[in-house]
Design a protein around this motif. Structure first.
Motif, PDB file in Angstrom:
ATOM      1  N   GLN A 211      38.419  25.808  21.451  1.00 47.41           N
ATOM      2  CA  GLN A 211      38.006  27.209  21.603  1.00 47.41           C
ATOM      3  C   GLN A 211      39.223  28.127  21.722  1.00 47.41           C
ATOM      4  OE1 GLN A 211      35.214  26.991  20.429  1.00 47.41           O
ATOM      5  NE2 GLN A 211      33.715  27.595  21.970  1.00 47.41           N
ATOM      6  N   ARG A 212      40.190  27.895  20.870  1.00 50.20           N
ATOM      7  CA  ARG A 212      41.460  28.613  20.955  1.00 50.20           C
ATOM      8  C   ARG A 212      41.331  30.092  20.613  1.00 50.20           C
ATOM      9  NH1 ARG A 212      44.736  23.971  17.543  1.00 50.20           N
ATOM     10  NH2 ARG A 212      44.929  22.424  19.229  1.00 50.20           N
ATOM     11  N   LEU A 213      40.273  30.447  19.900  1.00 45.70           N
ATOM     12  CA  LEU A 213      40.118  31.831  19.456  1.00 45.70           C
ATOM     13  C   LEU A 213      39.052  32.588  20.248  1.00 45.70           C
ATOM     14  CD1 LEU A 213      40.279  31.297  15.584  1.00 45.70           C
ATOM     15  CD2 LEU A 213      42.123  31.901  17.143  1.00 45.70           C
ATOM     16  N   SER A 214      38.673  32.077  21.404  1.00 46.06           N
ATOM     17  CA  SER A 214      37.637  32.748  22.186  1.00 46.06           C
ATOM     18  C   SER A 214      38.187  33.915  22.999  1.00 46.06           C
ATOM     19  CB  SER A 214      36.945  31.754  23.122  1.00 46.06           C
ATOM     20  OG  SER A 214      37.860  31.210  24.046  1.00 46.06           O
ATOM     21  N   GLY A 215      39.510  34.063  23.034  1.00 46.65           N
ATOM     22  CA  GLY A 215      40.114  35.216  23.690  1.00 46.65           C
ATOM     23  C   GLY A 215      40.069  35.181  25.201  1.00 46.65           C
ATOM     24  N   GLY A 216      39.777  34.009  25.783  1.00 43.42           N
ATOM     25  CA  GLY A 216      39.669  33.923  27.236  1.00 43.42           C
ATOM     26  C   GLY A 216      41.013  33.828  27.922  1.00 43.42           C
ATOM     27  N   GLY A 217      40.977  33.970  29.238  1.00 41.87           N
ATOM     28  CA  GLY A 217      42.200  33.863  30.025  1.00 41.87           C
ATOM     29  C   GLY A 217      41.986  34.372  31.432  1.00 41.87           C
ATOM     30  N   SER A 218      43.040  34.357  32.193  1.00 42.01           N
ATOM     31  CA  SER A 218      42.976  34.870  33.562  1.00 42.01           C
ATOM     32  C   SER A 218      43.203  36.382  33.553  1.00 42.01           C
ATOM     33  CB  SER A 218      44.045  34.202  34.421  1.00 42.01           C
ATOM     34  OG  SER A 218      45.342  34.493  33.902  1.00 42.01           O
ATOM     35  N   VAL A 219      42.713  37.046  34.609  1.00 40.40           N
ATOM     36  CA  VAL A 219      42.898  38.491  34.733  1.00 40.40           C
ATOM     37  C   VAL A 219      43.221  38.826  36.181  1.00 40.40           C
ATOM     38  CG1 VAL A 219      41.883  40.782  34.443  1.00 40.40           C
ATOM     39  CG2 VAL A 219      41.273  38.948  32.859  1.00 40.40           C
ATOM     40  N   ASP A 220      44.257  39.650  36.383  1.00 37.48           N
ATOM     41  CA  ASP A 220      44.610  40.164  37.700  1.00 37.48           C
ATOM     42  C   ASP A 220      44.214  41.632  37.775  1.00 37.48           C
ATOM     43  OD1 ASP A 220      46.250  38.038  39.213  1.00 37.48           O
ATOM     44  OD2 ASP A 220      47.112  37.997  37.204  1.00 37.48           O
ATOM     45  N   PHE A 221      43.626  42.001  38.905  1.00 37.05           N
ATOM     46  CA  PHE A 221      43.208  43.384  39.139  1.00 37.05           C
ATOM     47  C   PHE A 221      43.980  43.918  40.344  1.00 37.05           C
ATOM     48  CE2 PHE A 221      39.727  41.057  37.222  1.00 37.05           C
ATOM     49  CZ  PHE A 221      39.271  41.902  36.236  1.00 37.05           C
ATOM     50  N   ASP A 222      44.751  44.973  40.129  1.00 34.89           N
ATOM     51  CA  ASP A 222      45.586  45.533  41.185  1.00 34.89           C
ATOM     52  C   ASP A 222      45.235  46.999  41.391  1.00 34.89           C
ATOM     53  OD1 ASP A 222      47.535  46.096  43.028  1.00 34.89           O
ATOM     54  OD2 ASP A 222      49.188  46.112  41.578  1.00 34.89           O
ATOM     55  N   ALA A 223      44.444  47.269  42.451  1.00 29.54           N
ATOM     56  CA  ALA A 223      44.036  48.632  42.806  1.00 29.54           C
ATOM     57  C   ALA A 223      43.458  49.374  41.608  1.00 29.54           C
ATOM     58  CB  ALA A 223      45.224  49.403  43.385  1.00 29.54           C
ATOM     59  N   VAL A 224      42.511  48.729  40.932  1.00 29.54           N
ATOM     60  CA  VAL A 224      41.867  49.340  39.759  1.00 29.54           C
ATOM     61  C   VAL A 224      40.717  50.225  40.245  1.00 29.54           C
ATOM     62  CG1 VAL A 224      40.642  48.908  37.607  1.00 29.54           C
ATOM     63  CG2 VAL A 224      42.466  47.346  38.355  1.00 29.54           C
ATOM     64  N   PRO A 225      40.728  51.514  39.924  1.00 30.35           N
ATOM     65  CA  PRO A 225      39.642  52.390  40.367  1.00 30.35           C
ATOM     66  C   PRO A 225      38.335  52.058  39.647  1.00 30.35           C
ATOM     67  CG  PRO A 225      41.151  53.576  38.927  1.00 30.35           C
ATOM     68  CD  PRO A 225      41.774  52.246  39.173  1.00 30.35           C
ATOM     69  N   VAL A 226      37.248  52.053  40.408  1.00 34.17           N
ATOM     70  CA  VAL A 226      35.913  51.776  39.870  1.00 34.17           C
ATOM     71  C   VAL A 226      34.987  52.911  40.283  1.00 34.17           C
ATOM     72  CG1 VAL A 226      33.938  50.210  39.907  1.00 34.17           C
ATOM     73  CG2 VAL A 226      36.267  49.275  39.960  1.00 34.17           C
ATOM     74  N   ALA A 227      34.441  53.612  39.327  1.00 33.78           N
ATOM     75  CA  ALA A 227      33.539  54.722  39.624  1.00 33.78           C
ATOM     76  C   ALA A 227      32.190  54.197  40.096  1.00 33.78           C
ATOM     77  CB  ALA A 227      33.365  55.589  38.383  1.00 33.78           C
ATOM     78  N   GLU A 228      31.432  55.065  40.749  1.00 34.81           N
ATOM     79  CA  GLU A 228      30.115  54.678  41.257  1.00 34.81           C
ATOM     80  C   GLU A 228      29.216  54.159  40.134  1.00 34.81           C
ATOM     81  OE1 GLU A 228      29.006  54.547  44.282  1.00 34.81           O
ATOM     82  OE2 GLU A 228      30.426  55.733  45.479  1.00 34.81           O
ATOM     83  N   ASP A 229      29.259  54.827  38.971  1.00 35.70           N
ATOM     84  CA  ASP A 229      28.376  54.414  37.883  1.00 35.70           C
ATOM     85  C   ASP A 229      28.913  53.220  37.101  1.00 35.70           C
ATOM     86  OD1 ASP A 229      30.442  55.586  36.504  1.00 35.70           O
ATOM     87  OD2 ASP A 229      29.219  57.080  35.469  1.00 35.70           O
ATOM     88  N   ALA A 230      30.038  52.664  37.550  1.00 39.94           N
ATOM     89  CA  ALA A 230      30.548  51.432  36.956  1.00 39.94           C
ATOM     90  C   ALA A 230      30.116  50.210  37.756  1.00 39.94           C
ATOM     91  CB  ALA A 230      32.072  51.471  36.849  1.00 39.94           C
ATOM     92  N   VAL A 231      29.418  50.442  38.863  1.00 38.73           N
ATOM     93  CA  VAL A 231      28.819  49.341  39.629  1.00 38.73           C
ATOM     94  C   VAL A 231      27.415  49.147  39.087  1.00 38.73           C
ATOM     95  CG1 VAL A 231      28.101  48.538  41.891  1.00 38.73           C
ATOM     96  CG2 VAL A 231      30.214  49.855  41.652  1.00 38.73           C
TER      97      VAL A 231
END
Length: 429
Positions: free
Chosen positions: A200-220
């Protein structure tokens, strides 16, 4: 308790036949360079562009919101066709479909429609995952409104190519798990490479780090709580939907390797027939081809296609594939009915669909393991050649099932069979 977003009405145009035709055209395109792309292992930006151009990314969004207006039965069939040509892209597309429906499972109608319109307008490719085996990300409320997202997720589908990520995060104050929509273009989002996977080398997966990423109310998008009464039975179909996408992926890979193995086998058979002439006693005469059966060998033994063992093996593998496909089709029909019922769906109905989906996924996983292994045996030494690329089917199938083991589903099937116990609420993997 979350109000279930109603299923959008089916428009009938473009119809199922149109989308299946489009999927086969894209699959044919992907198949032409599947081996080369698999060996290169580059992030699938070009492949996502092919899906976007064909309209497959917006397939499940209702026509009134700017999408293709197709139902889940069509989406499952599309995933199977794409996976037959390229298992990794089939996984990427299937994950996109599951995640893009997150708002319909967990959000209210108004927010679900808003997200659908934005996704259609931007032709978003969705990635992410709710990875119940990993600690949730941390979602901290801000005094000015909204939240800050922090943490790391080690397995995120489509992370390197997605336009939006749907992930699981727990509120820092209450601990409630929530489905959150994130723009990966924000500088606080950093994606890692998952290029060391053997399949599955082309599935584009991987790890992700989130550092103080703003999330709006309507993004929940809504709660992911397993507590009784928080979510309606309809939301419980999220895991069943994902399991059936997994089943379609396995079936597509199985059908893909069988199709290529058949072509390889018959091409070798016909090439030998061209070099031989049929004798009246049922034997081949003429100059033998190097490494092939010599003159005088009975017809039914000459070539892979005439070997009774090969014929029986292909027969067994065909039965495996068709049996698993029949069970998957039954489960897809049940899911489609459940999705149409919406808020009227009962706990008992949800349980029946969930168990059927788990059974279908298990059957498809077993079938693809058997088929991708035994086709290599029946092809013989030619299967070891990297130029034929037969190994990619086994690698893709095994990588997928390592990430999506069916043991939990089988346990639920067994418990339901013995005692009628309903499967516990599960997140889509």
């Amino acid at each position: 308790m979350t109000t279930t977003a109603p299923l959008p009405p089916r428009t009938g145009t473009p119809d199922r036949a149109h989308w299946l035709r489009v999927a086969r055209e894209v699959a044919d395109d992907l198949a032409t360079d599947a081996i080369t792309r698999d060996q290169a292992g580059k992030p699938p930006f070009d492949e996502v562009a092919r899906l976007r151009e064909a309209g497959l990314l917006t397939l499940l969004i209702s026509a009134r919101h700017g999408g293709g207006g197709a139902d889940w039965a069509t989406a499952h069939a599309v995933v199977r066709d794409i996976a037959a040509a390229d298992g990794a892209i089939g996984q990427l597309l299937g994950g996109h479909y599951v995640l893009s429906w997150t708002a319909r499972f967990f959000a209210g109608p108004a927010l679900a429609e808003q997200v659908a319109r934005r996704s259609a307008a931007g032709q978003w490719c969705w990635g992410g995952g709710f990875a119940a085996h990993e600690p949730p990300l941390r979602l901290t409320p801000r005094a000015a409104g909204g939240y800050l997202l922090n943490g790391r997720q080690g397995s995120v589908g489509g992370a390197r190519v997605a336009d939006r990520l749907a992930v699981r995060a727990a509120r820092s104050d209450t601990g409630e798990p929530l489905a959150v929509l994130v723009d990966p273009a924000h500088p606080g989002v950093t994606s890692g490479d998952d290029g060391d996977a053997f399949g599955q080398r082309l599935s584009g997966g991987g790890s992700v780090d989130f550092d103080a990423v703003p999330v709006a109310e309507d993004a929940v998008l809504g709660s992911l709580s397993a507590d009784e009464g928080v979510l309606p039975p309809f939301a419980g179909l999220a895991a069943a939907t994902a399991r059936l996408v997994s089943a379609q992926l396995c079936l597509g890979i199985a059908e893909g390797v069988l199709a290529e193995a058949r072509e390889y086998t018959m091409t070798r058979e016909y090439s030998r027939a061209a070099e031989y002439s049929r004798a009246g006693d049922g034997t081949w005469t003429g100059a033998p081809i190097p490494h092939h059966a010599p003159a005088g060998v009975p017809v039914w033994q000459d070539g892979l296609g005439r070997d009774p063992h090969v014929l029986v093996t292909y027969g067994e593998l065909t039965v495996d594939a068709r049996a698993a496909a029949a069970l998957a089709d039954q489960a897809v029909a049940a899911l489609d009915d459940g999705l149409t019922r919406g808020e009227d769906l009962t706990d008992d109905e949800c349980a029946e669909i969930s168990v059927l989906a788990a059974a279908a996924e298990a059957a498809a996983a077993r079938a693809v393991h058997d088929i991708t292994t035994r086709t290599l045996d029946v092809i013989g030494p030619g299967a070891a050649s990297s130029r034929h690329g037969f190994d990619r089917f086994w690698r893709n199938a095994r990588t997928h099932t390592l990430h999506h083991p069916v043991a939990h589903g089988l346990r639920e099937v067994g418990d339901y069979f013995l005692s009628g116990s309903h499967p516990p609420f599960a997140l889509p993997a």
